[in-house]
Design a protein around this motif. Structure first.
Motif, PDB file in Angstrom:
ATOM      1  N   PHE A 234      12.097  79.444  39.913  1.00  0.00           N
ATOM      2  CA  PHE A 234      11.823  78.087  39.215  1.00  0.00           C
ATOM      3  C   PHE A 234      12.914  77.242  38.718  1.00  0.00           C
ATOM      4  O   PHE A 234      13.778  77.879  38.118  1.00  0.00           O
ATOM      5  N   ASP A 235      12.961  76.052  38.884  1.00  0.00           N
ATOM      6  CA  ASP A 235      14.013  75.235  38.736  1.00  0.00           C
ATOM      7  C   ASP A 235      13.788  74.787  37.078  1.00  0.00           C
ATOM      8  O   ASP A 235      13.483  73.357  36.936  1.00  0.00           O
ATOM      9  N   LEU A 236      13.663  75.605  36.396  1.00  0.00           N
ATOM     10  CA  LEU A 236      13.293  75.142  34.965  1.00  0.00           C
ATOM     11  C   LEU A 236      14.168  76.094  34.126  1.00  0.00           C
ATOM     12  O   LEU A 236      14.650  77.254  34.595  1.00  0.00           O
ATOM     13  N   ARG A 237      14.077  75.768  32.853  1.00  0.00           N
ATOM     14  CA  ARG A 237      14.884  76.494  31.819  1.00  0.00           C
ATOM     15  C   ARG A 237      13.864  77.164  30.749  1.00  0.00           C
ATOM     16  O   ARG A 237      12.957  76.552  30.554  1.00  0.00           O
TER      17      ARG A 237
END
Lengths: 282, 282
Positions: A38-41
């Motif tokens: 996922f392109d999240l932090r």
């Protein structure tokens, strides 16, 4: 552990918990693999050694607090073997990904036996042959780092060769630590290139030598971090050494790979496939 | 990698495959955790770097062959990110435990975003800050092993102290390799006990010292493996050193734990919880 150079975490970032009755390393390693999809932090919290009901309730409390603070369900990766501990976490406000329960139940059916539901590999691990082999291999690899000792090269599982700073030392240590592989390592240095011969201590062990190479540009970069502006780090010198080392490895029929874009885990896995030691069974 | 002392694997043992588009370390670590819940033995095969359709078909062929040879479904732990690769394995004759698909789909729903379905963390990992920190920490820990260097102790994240062979070196390396922790280590030796003082280089860093102790019996056993029959390994000497070291740590207010029955992973996790460095975010 230098400071994280990235911007602060967005306040909307989810909190992730790794909950385990042991070290939590499995839960964390696995959770990372999934979360990097996922392109999240994420804000991450490890809760290891949750092996009593009291600790499980305390863990659930922390998860509920994170929910209250974030306004979003925390994500939980857990490897709790005991059902009663796992049940406490399941009732918390987080989204519970129970790694053990998810796969153990179908496996019990497939294998036709019940699982033992003991807590992890952690107990008695120190007395296991596998663990002793790993510690012995770490000591071996340290004693045989950077061509320090010619003694007992016959007991090496693999001897890594390559120019200085091609990645031999961390790879040797990783092979030892993760797989119990006795990995010696030996630098290829300008003296060897002038003599145009492998270091003589290695000649009788050619079948277990594995080479690491690297692009001269990357090598120069790495060497400059240690000795900025030195001849050792100069691109021409790096080109010379890498070229000579590769020529020598080709001529001697030594298997090798380029470490330039590979992590020590990737290099180690490749070496393991190549040298194909007898697979451990367990 | 000494020979496995256990009896040969029963012919009815299942074959287990760890299939990954990267190193397979996550699949294998996780698979081990699950399989150790069963009081059975397994034949294990790692299939790393399965990142093309051709390689996936080849992997499926190996799985089908194992089925034919064993007469029982192989068990598969896979971490293939791409759906098309995963689909090939799913159609093989094995029992497929797909770690990514099982958890990524529900997470997509929870997080309200689609996963990127890129292959692993492996690409560009070498350029990441986290990776560079780990390599830097390994170099640091090697340079500061066994009190070798007093330089830059101020950049240590933790300084391990303890008698010789209490587990300092492998723990330091594990902390560096796994967590990017700069771990120096310093032996407590009879000289220190006679002076009844911590090594002077450490005095200004007391807040980041962590102690390892060990039972004299276990210590004597370990030391005897290295120097059989020596004074160094004698139980009376081990009792003296351990007793003095523990007295010193107590007096100086140094946190410590006993490494006697703990693996380096367990020791490291405990230290990490104690020194509580700022948690990485990612």
């Amino acid at each position: 552990m230098t400071q994280d150079p990235r911007p602060p975490l967005p306040s909307a970032a989810r909190t992730v918990f790794f909950v385990s009755d042991g070290t939590g390393i499995t839960a964390e390693t696995f959770g990372h693999s999934v979360l990097t999809q996922f392109d999240l932090r994420f804000r991450q919290i490890r809760l290891p050694f949750i092996d009593t009901m009291d600790k499980a309730y305390e863990a659930a409390r922390k998860i509920n607090e994170a929910f209250a603070a974030d306004g979003q369900r925390p994500i939980i990766f857990s490897t709790l073997v005991k059902n009663d501990l796992s049940a406490v976490i399941r009732k918390s406000s987080g989204m519970h990904m129970d790694l053990i329960q998810t796969f153990v139940a179908p496996l019990e059916q497939e294998l036709g036996v019940m699982s033992t539901h003991t807590i992890g590999r952690s107990h008695n691990i120190v007395d296991s042959e596998e663990y002793k082999n790993r510690i012995e291999a770490i000591n071996y690899s340290l004693a045989h780092d950077d061509g320090q000792s010619h003694k007992n090269l016959s007991s090496a599982d693999v001897i890594l060769v390559g120019v200085s700073r091609s990645g031999k030392t961390p790879t040797s240590l990783y092979l030892a630590m993760q797989y119990g592989i006795k990995a010696a390592n030996y630098p290829l240095i300008p003296d060897d290139f002038e003599r145009d011969k492998l270091p003589s201590a290695l000649l009788e062990f050619k079948n277990k030598i594995f080479g690491l190479s690297i692009t001269p540009e990357r090598l120069s970069e790495i060497r400059n971090e240690r000795r900025a502006g030195s001849k050792y780090a100069a691109i021409e010198n790096c080109r010379y050494e890498v070229n000579e080392a590769e020529k020598m490895m080709k001529r001697e029929g030594i298997r090798w790979l380029s470490s330039t874009t590979k992590s020590i885990e990737e290099i180690s896995t490749t070496i393991l496939q190549e040298i194909k030691p007898n697979r451990r069974e367990y």
